[in-house]
Design a protein around this motif. Structure first.
Motif, PDB file in Angstrom:
ATOM      1  N   VAL A 135       0.815  -1.217   0.000  1.00 29.78           N
ATOM      2  CA  VAL A 135       0.000   0.000   0.000  1.00 29.78           C
ATOM      3  C   VAL A 135       0.843   1.258   0.000  1.00 29.78           C
ATOM      4  CG1 VAL A 135      -1.949  -1.132   1.133  1.00 29.78           C
ATOM      5  CG2 VAL A 135      -0.270   0.097   2.514  1.00 29.78           C
ATOM      6  N   GLY A 136       2.117   1.138   0.309  1.00 32.74           N
ATOM      7  CA  GLY A 136       3.007   2.289   0.356  1.00 32.74           C
ATOM      8  C   GLY A 136       3.213   2.745   1.789  1.00 32.74           C
ATOM      9  N   TYR A 137       4.403   3.273   2.030  1.00 33.72           N
ATOM     10  CA  TYR A 137       4.750   3.670   3.391  1.00 33.72           C
ATOM     11  C   TYR A 137       4.199   5.042   3.765  1.00 33.72           C
ATOM     12  CZ  TYR A 137       7.725  -0.395   3.226  1.00 33.72           C
ATOM     13  OH  TYR A 137       8.184  -1.681   3.122  1.00 33.72           O
ATOM     14  N   VAL A 138       3.623   5.752   2.807  1.00 34.57           N
ATOM     15  CA  VAL A 138       3.008   7.050   3.103  1.00 34.57           C
ATOM     16  C   VAL A 138       1.493   7.003   2.924  1.00 34.57           C
ATOM     17  CG1 VAL A 138       5.069   8.410   2.652  1.00 34.57           C
ATOM     18  CG2 VAL A 138       3.530   7.862   0.767  1.00 34.57           C
ATOM     19  N   HIS A 139       0.938   5.821   2.923  1.00 34.90           N
ATOM     20  CA  HIS A 139      -0.517   5.653   2.888  1.00 34.90           C
ATOM     21  C   HIS A 139      -1.099   6.269   4.166  1.00 34.90           C
ATOM     22  CE1 HIS A 139      -4.364   3.485   3.126  1.00 34.90           C
ATOM     23  NE2 HIS A 139      -4.260   3.376   1.809  1.00 34.90           N
ATOM     24  N   PRO A 140      -2.271   6.887   4.093  1.00 39.79           N
ATOM     25  CA  PRO A 140      -2.852   7.524   5.289  1.00 39.79           C
ATOM     26  C   PRO A 140      -2.980   6.586   6.490  1.00 39.79           C
ATOM     27  CG  PRO A 140      -4.069   8.183   3.341  1.00 39.79           C
ATOM     28  CD  PRO A 140      -3.073   7.165   2.893  1.00 39.79           C
ATOM     29  N   LYS A 141      -3.264   5.329   6.248  1.00 38.68           N
ATOM     30  CA  LYS A 141      -3.350   4.359   7.346  1.00 38.68           C
ATOM     31  C   LYS A 141      -1.986   4.201   8.022  1.00 38.68           C
ATOM     32  CE  LYS A 141      -5.928   0.977   9.195  1.00 38.68           C
ATOM     33  NZ  LYS A 141      -7.226   1.184   9.775  1.00 38.68           N
ATOM     34  N   MET A 142      -0.929   4.145   7.225  1.00 41.51           N
ATOM     35  CA  MET A 142       0.415   3.998   7.775  1.00 41.51           C
ATOM     36  C   MET A 142       0.843   5.272   8.513  1.00 41.51           C
ATOM     37  SD  MET A 142       1.282   0.942   6.879  1.00 41.51           S
ATOM     38  CE  MET A 142       2.959   0.546   6.544  1.00 41.51           C
ATOM     39  N   VAL A 143       0.556   6.433   7.945  1.00 43.60           N
ATOM     40  CA  VAL A 143       0.951   7.700   8.570  1.00 43.60           C
ATOM     41  C   VAL A 143       0.232   7.887   9.899  1.00 43.60           C
ATOM     42  CG1 VAL A 143       0.902  10.210   8.305  1.00 43.60           C
ATOM     43  CG2 VAL A 143       1.577   8.771   6.378  1.00 43.60           C
ATOM     44  N   SER A 144      -1.054   7.526   9.949  1.00 45.26           N
ATOM     45  CA  SER A 144      -1.777   7.638  11.221  1.00 45.26           C
ATOM     46  C   SER A 144      -1.212   6.649  12.238  1.00 45.26           C
ATOM     47  CB  SER A 144      -3.280   7.420  11.020  1.00 45.26           C
ATOM     48  OG  SER A 144      -3.553   6.091  10.620  1.00 45.26           O
ATOM     49  N   GLY A 145      -0.731   5.509  11.773  1.00 36.87           N
ATOM     50  CA  GLY A 145      -0.079   4.551  12.665  1.00 36.87           C
ATOM     51  C   GLY A 145       1.227   5.082  13.208  1.00 36.87           C
ATOM     52  N   TYR A 146       2.006   5.765  12.358  1.00 37.27           N
ATOM     53  CA  TYR A 146       3.255   6.370  12.829  1.00 37.27           C
ATOM     54  C   TYR A 146       2.971   7.385  13.934  1.00 37.27           C
ATOM     55  CZ  TYR A 146       4.988   4.743   8.237  1.00 37.27           C
ATOM     56  OH  TYR A 146       5.303   4.004   7.137  1.00 37.27           O
ATOM     57  N   ALA A 147       1.968   8.232  13.693  1.00 40.20           N
ATOM     58  CA  ALA A 147       1.621   9.263  14.681  1.00 40.20           C
ATOM     59  C   ALA A 147       1.133   8.628  15.982  1.00 40.20           C
ATOM     60  CB  ALA A 147       0.555  10.193  14.103  1.00 40.20           C
ATOM     61  N   ALA A 148       0.333   7.562  15.866  1.00 40.37           N
ATOM     62  CA  ALA A 148      -0.174   6.887  17.063  1.00 40.37           C
ATOM     63  C   ALA A 148       0.966   6.246  17.855  1.00 40.37           C
ATOM     64  CB  ALA A 148      -1.220   5.832  16.678  1.00 40.37           C
ATOM     65  N   ILE A 149       1.937   5.656  17.167  1.00 38.02           N
ATOM     66  CA  ILE A 149       3.074   5.044  17.876  1.00 38.02           C
ATOM     67  C   ILE A 149       3.917   6.115  18.555  1.00 38.02           C
ATOM     68  CG2 ILE A 149       5.288   3.914  17.461  1.00 38.02           C
ATOM     69  CD1 ILE A 149       3.902   1.712  16.338  1.00 38.02           C
ATOM     70  N   LEU A 150       4.079   7.256  17.901  1.00 36.46           N
ATOM     71  CA  LEU A 150       4.826   8.348  18.525  1.00 36.46           C
ATOM     72  C   LEU A 150       4.136   8.811  19.804  1.00 36.46           C
ATOM     73  CD1 LEU A 150       7.115  10.468  18.427  1.00 36.46           C
ATOM     74  CD2 LEU A 150       5.544  11.898  17.103  1.00 36.46           C
ATOM     75  N   LEU A 151       2.819   8.955  19.735  1.00 36.96           N
ATOM     76  CA  LEU A 151       2.086   9.363  20.935  1.00 36.96           C
ATOM     77  C   LEU A 151       2.068   8.273  21.993  1.00 36.96           C
ATOM     78  CD1 LEU A 151       1.173  12.084  21.338  1.00 36.96           C
ATOM     79  CD2 LEU A 151      -1.077  11.509  20.584  1.00 36.96           C
ATOM     80  N   LEU A 152       2.061   7.011  21.575  1.00 33.96           N
ATOM     81  CA  LEU A 152       2.164   5.921  22.546  1.00 33.96           C
ATOM     82  C   LEU A 152       3.505   5.983  23.270  1.00 33.96           C
ATOM     83  CD1 LEU A 152       1.181   3.304  23.856  1.00 33.96           C
ATOM     84  CD2 LEU A 152       2.102   2.073  21.891  1.00 33.96           C
ATOM     85  N   ALA A 153       4.578   6.269  22.540  1.00 33.94           N
ATOM     86  CA  ALA A 153       5.894   6.387  23.176  1.00 33.94           C
ATOM     87  C   ALA A 153       5.913   7.532  24.178  1.00 33.94           C
ATOM     88  CB  ALA A 153       6.967   6.585  22.106  1.00 33.94           C
ATOM     89  N   ILE A 154       5.288   8.639  23.842  1.00 32.18           N
ATOM     90  CA  ILE A 154       5.201   9.770  24.775  1.00 32.18           C
ATOM     91  C   ILE A 154       4.401   9.381  26.008  1.00 32.18           C
ATOM     92  CG2 ILE A 154       4.240  12.090  25.069  1.00 32.18           C
ATOM     93  CD1 ILE A 154       5.007  12.583  22.109  1.00 32.18           C
TER      94      ILE A 154
END
Length: 143
Positions: free
Chosen positions: A86-105
């Protein structure tokens, strides 16, 4: 786009995510339980809520660590198996990146709070957890 590769392990990544959602909702329920304790006018409700909160707080850290581990497994599997399709910049993937960043915080704030509790650290951990919950709900519904 349906994926036809039968050797994919993506369903295991989805299972890990579903289990993590359950664990995170268990931990998130503590915030609402504390809200009930703070705002309830009925003493019986407060007493019952405090008893339940004490039981849940004993497992809060362990449930959070288990949920975080499942999310890391989910992220790894989805990056390896789904990202190339699907690509690494697919909206589903980008929202996952943001969610993991917030989980780390959120996890870092929880760790700091466990080392030395203060009002600011409590509020920061709670705020980070609620923003993470909103972001991971957005990740669930993004197509």
């Amino acid at each position: 786009m349906p994926l036809r590769n039968k050797t994919m392990i993506a369903p295991y990544g989805q299972l890990a995510a579903q289990l993590a959602v359950v664990l995170f909702f268990v931990n998130l329920s503590l915030a609402f339980l504390f809200f009930v304790i703070k705002r309830s006018a009925w003493k019986a409700v407060k007493v019952a809520s405090v008893k339940l909160a004490r039981k849940l707080m004993k497992s809060h850290i362990y449930v959070g660590i288990a949920g975080t581990a499942l999310i890391v497994i989910h992220a790894g599997v989805m990056l390896a198996q789904l990202g190339r399709y699907v690509g690494y910049v697919h909206p589903k993937m980008v929202s996952g990146y943001a969610a993991i960043l917030l989980l780390a915080i959120t996890v870092a704030a929880g760790y700091l709070r466990s080392r030395r509790a203060s009002g600011f650290r409590r509020k920061f951990h709670l705020t980070a957890a609620l923003v993470f919950a909103g972001l991971f709900l957005a990740h669930i519904f993004v197509r």
